[in-house]
Design a protein around this motif. Structure first.
Motif, PDB file in Angstrom:
ATOM      1  N   SER A  95       2.215  -4.757  -0.856  1.00 38.20           N
ATOM      2  CA  SER A  95       1.246  -4.230  -0.368  1.00 38.20           C
ATOM      3  C   SER A  95       1.627  -3.860   1.352  1.00 38.20           C
ATOM      4  CB  SER A  95      -0.070  -4.753  -0.389  1.00 38.20           C
ATOM      5  OG  SER A  95      -0.081  -5.881   0.444  1.00 38.20           O
ATOM      6  N   GLY A  96       2.824  -4.112   1.569  1.00 39.24           N
ATOM      7  CA  GLY A  96       3.291  -4.049   3.258  1.00 39.24           C
ATOM      8  C   GLY A  96       2.770  -5.169   3.858  1.00 39.24           C
ATOM      9  N   ASN A 131      -3.259   2.484   3.738  1.00 40.51           N
ATOM     10  CA  ASN A 131      -2.428   1.271   3.566  1.00 40.51           C
ATOM     11  C   ASN A 131      -3.526   0.132   3.966  1.00 40.51           C
ATOM     12  OD1 ASN A 131      -0.178   2.921   3.052  1.00 40.51           O
ATOM     13  ND2 ASN A 131       0.300   3.074   5.344  1.00 40.51           N
ATOM     14  N   PRO A 155       2.824   1.299   0.174  1.00 41.42           N
ATOM     15  CA  PRO A 155       2.755   2.025   1.543  1.00 41.42           C
ATOM     16  C   PRO A 155       4.008   2.646   2.082  1.00 41.42           C
ATOM     17  CG  PRO A 155       1.598  -0.216   1.620  1.00 41.42           C
ATOM     18  CD  PRO A 155       2.326  -0.233   0.528  1.00 41.42           C
ATOM     19  N   SER A 193      -7.111   3.684  -1.893  1.00 45.42           N
ATOM     20  CA  SER A 193      -6.659   4.751  -1.186  1.00 45.42           C
ATOM     21  C   SER A 193      -7.268   6.084  -1.405  1.00 45.42           C
ATOM     22  CB  SER A 193      -5.236   5.092  -1.371  1.00 45.42           C
ATOM     23  OG  SER A 193      -4.254   3.858  -1.278  1.00 45.42           O
ATOM     24  N   THR A 237      -2.788   5.909   6.768  1.00 43.92           N
ATOM     25  CA  THR A 237      -3.190   4.571   7.298  1.00 43.92           C
ATOM     26  C   THR A 237      -4.382   4.065   6.767  1.00 43.92           C
ATOM     27  OG1 THR A 237      -2.388   5.421   9.496  1.00 43.92           O
ATOM     28  CG2 THR A 237      -3.877   3.606   9.508  1.00 43.92           C
ATOM     29  N   LEU A 239       2.270  -2.182   8.878  1.00 45.26           N
ATOM     30  CA  LEU A 239       1.326  -0.792   9.539  1.00 45.26           C
ATOM     31  C   LEU A 239       1.884  -0.145  10.720  1.00 45.26           C
ATOM     32  CD1 LEU A 239      -2.104  -2.531   8.980  1.00 45.26           C
ATOM     33  CD2 LEU A 239      -0.963  -0.729   7.560  1.00 45.26           C
ATOM     34  N   THR A 298       4.343   6.784   2.448  1.00 43.17           N
ATOM     35  CA  THR A 298       4.269   7.277   3.672  1.00 43.17           C
ATOM     36  C   THR A 298       5.663   8.206   3.591  1.00 43.17           C
ATOM     37  OG1 THR A 298       3.469   5.240   4.733  1.00 43.17           O
ATOM     38  CG2 THR A 298       4.694   6.842   5.983  1.00 43.17           C
ATOM     39  N   GLN A 327      -3.927  -3.100   1.429  1.00 47.70           N
ATOM     40  CA  GLN A 327      -3.457  -4.572   1.964  1.00 47.70           C
ATOM     41  C   GLN A 327      -4.587  -5.537   1.705  1.00 47.70           C
ATOM     42  OE1 GLN A 327      -2.220  -4.393   5.772  1.00 47.70           O
ATOM     43  NE2 GLN A 327      -0.196  -4.157   5.353  1.00 47.70           N
TER      44      GLN A 327
END
Lengths: 448, 448
Positions: free
Chosen positions: B263-264, A328, B424, A427, A325, B288, B428, A332
């Protein structure tokens, strides 16, 4: 898509069957850019077959559409006369870029084969640093003196236009060849023949120095809607035009490069399909190596808290979720800021503003994600550890957003390309620091 | 950069001091795109002050440079007469996009205020789906019939050129308004007056349907070096031109969108500096949330192996390093393929080729990174666990490269934007599966 696929099957299989008549027919039915696109996907020894079958004019057009990597490969496969003829006919800016990026043996052979006039023009462009506007501009333009009439100017365009790369934007100069501004061919066409150029010249048109970065010039053209941007030397003398097609290419290439960097890879020149496994692996290896070394920090942090983990094994269960998390959220923020810097939306002095904004974004996201963590944690391991995880999520998200957003700006401030602050870099940094936050909170709350 | 910063400090502070004379002077000294850039960085209630001070011509030019989000805000601040005048004068394509993206109350008010002629033109453009070429093309062009002479054609350009958005590329049509091809104004200017258009028209020039995606059309222009691309309807009738400035904007916007998705995050329209905290958080929150829910999988996997972890706590130390490395490798592959798909280098049918190539890249990278893991692991916890970690690194890297590279292609195959396969998302997925790989290898090797 369907069309593309058919096209490809056809040319590749024609070449593989060595069906020369079929290849000739295919070539006649396609545009130079389509031919270049197909050649870029093939192995060079195969691509040379259709390339040699092109007639002289189209050979040049197709060649200019290839990227430098493929151009070099094709050149190596040509006989000396064909090699020379091709280079002599190229646009000076395309040729300068080809030679500038070529291995030494191709570059020497290329320069030696040129006529004195073309060699001089190429050498002038190669005098500019790599990535500078000077490497991408065309010196072959129709220059107008400010004292001409519109009628006379149109005659000049008629007489010299055929040799120029573009006649849509016409640089206007004074006696000392200093740039006064530009006129558009469309303005000439709709103006009265007796009008004077100096009365219709646009003196406010943006201009750039030949030594400035080409990417910035291209983005300026996009902002100012220019079909061509005049380039001047340090004494404001006109030296060339950056045209829209080079600007389009520059923006696409710059974005491709930023996107690759953003994932922690060096940009690979040339077509993905034609790129070898070793070349792809090499482009990605540098950052991965650095990052796995940096990731040993996470091992160290875990080791410091090994006793805590032995006491409360449940804490270990949430480690991948927390590091994931944090990574991520940090990625972003970093991605948003790197892009905003690239397109000129964020500037160096925005640092405090950005940090403050992102910290609030981080808190908001953290609160939202913590509620999920709280529910999942309570269901799996009970409320106490769930609370530890939830609080950690808020802290880690805030921290990640601040780190991710400020690092690219700091990178630019010290003169480094902000895109090196890649998602993986953020990250990895957030992983190690996030674990410290997590275990500190755990020990505080659990009293161990 | 330095220049930019000075510029900004000046206008913002002039507005804050409400120094109207100073603002007028500043506006007179800057180009419309520079003014638009500054306005985009300011709060709307502040931006309205200098905007209202612009004279009519420049007001329009500045307004057209703003992004839709800011345009809507400015419109809401204008009186009805100013609102109408502004919209009436806009280019039809810019106006259609503004209205198409506007909240309903602005859109209705805008359409109602237009003159019948302009309303008809706008309605036609709005008839095309969002993101289609039809929304971005200009219908205001100078159309030539193929039977004209060059001399007569130049007269047409002179007479009608002032009303057209561009006269550099001139569509040539036959009796049924069907597109025969295009001529360049530069060709007209250097050709003999008595020549016929049908003898110099370029019939091979690429053309696109108005319903095709605008981004694809823009990339085609870049490939084919076109200053304008003719757009036709389903019966090959000419309906408009996509011009280079819109193509530049489309490419930049598409890249910005892809980068955000990668980047989500959802793309945030408008200027970063002007975007509110809640809007930024909302754009990033959806993925997220999905990802933290998906990350509960990692908690489950860790729980399954909790007994193993209790026996050999040392295994936990390497969890962040392994998930981090797998995520990095997978993100790199995904990023490379998403970009290659966007610029047309990789096609659907390349799936097996890509998977095979990336699996070998993954093995190579895995071997390299495993050697680092082996050294670090041996130093910290001894050779046996280090060997488990090293073998896991190889397996995870290979797996991550294959997953990261094939998912974007599969997404496109089922009609989803490949860019949603974000870094991301890949990280994951690789986190959970990577842990399974790691613990399986550990139990096998350690015999527990």
């Amino acid at each position: 898509m369907a069309d593309d696929d058919e096209r490809e099957i056809e040319l590749t299989s024609l070449v593989e069957r060595n069906d020369l008549t079929g290849i000739r027919l295919w070539l006649a039915e396609h545009q130079p850019y389509e031919i270049a696109d197909e050649l870029s996907r093939m192995d060079v020894h195969l691509a040379l077959v259709p390339f040699r079958l092109l007639d002289k004019d189209r050979e040049l057009e197709v060649f200019e559409e290839l990227d430098p990597h493929h151009q070099h490969q094709i050149l190596l496969g040509l006989r000396d006369s064909a090699f020379r003829a091709l280079l002599e006919e190229m646009d000076p800016d395309d040729r300068a870029r080809l030679i500038g990026e070529a291995p030494a043996k191709i570059a020497t052979r290329a320069l030696a084969g040129l006529s004195p006039a073309e060699r001089k023009m190429t050498a002038a462009l190669l005098g500019y640093p790599e990535g500078a506007v000077g490497r991408y501009m065309t010196p072959e333009t129709v220059i107008l003196h400010r004292d001409l009439t519109v009628g006379r100017a149109l005659e000049v365009v008629r007489a010299k236009g055929a040799d120029a790369e573009t006649v849509y934007t016409l640089p206007v100069v004074d006696d000392g060849r200093r740039l006064a501004g530009t006129v558009q061919l469309s303005d000439l066409v709709v103006s009265d023949d007796s009008e004077l150029i100096k009365d219709i010249v646009d003196v406010l048109v943006p201009r750039v120095r030949a030594t400035e970065p080409a990417e910035d010039a291209a983005r300026l053209m996009q902002q100012a809607n220019l079909v061509a941007l005049p380039v001047v030397d340090s004494e404001e003398r006109f030296v060339g035009l950056l045209t829209f097609d080079d600007a389009l290419e520059l923006i696409e290439a710059a974005d491709t490069e930023d996107i690759a960097r953003q994932s922690g890879a060096s940009p690979v020149s040339g077509h993905y399909v034609a790129a070898g496994v070793v070349r792809l692996a090499r482009a990605r290896s540098v950052w991965l190596l650095l990052l796995i070394v940096a990731a040993t920090l996470t091992v160290n942090v875990m080791q410091v808290y090994e006793a805590t983990l032995e006491q409360v094994t449940a804490l270990a269960l949430f480690v991948p979720m927390l590091t994931g998390t944090g990574g991520n959220v940090g990625s972003q923020s970093a991605t948003a800021i790197v892009r905003a810097l690239a397109v000129g939306e964020v500037r160096l002095r925005d640092l405090p503003k950005v940090a403050w904004k992102e910290s609030r974004v981080g808190v908001l996201l953290g609160l939202m994600l913590a509620s999920v963590a709280l529910v999942v944690g309570t269901a799996l391991v009970g409320p106490l550890i769930a609370a530890v995880v939830a609080v950690s999520v808020i802290a880690i998200c805030t921290w990640a957003a601040v780190i991710g957003s400020t690092m690219p700006i700091l990178a630019r401030r010290v003169g480094v390309d902000p895109a090196v602050v890649s998602a993986p870099l953020v990250s990895t940094l957030v992983d190690a620091t996030g674990l410290l936050i997590y275990f500190s909170i755990a020990r505080l709350v659990l009293g161990i």
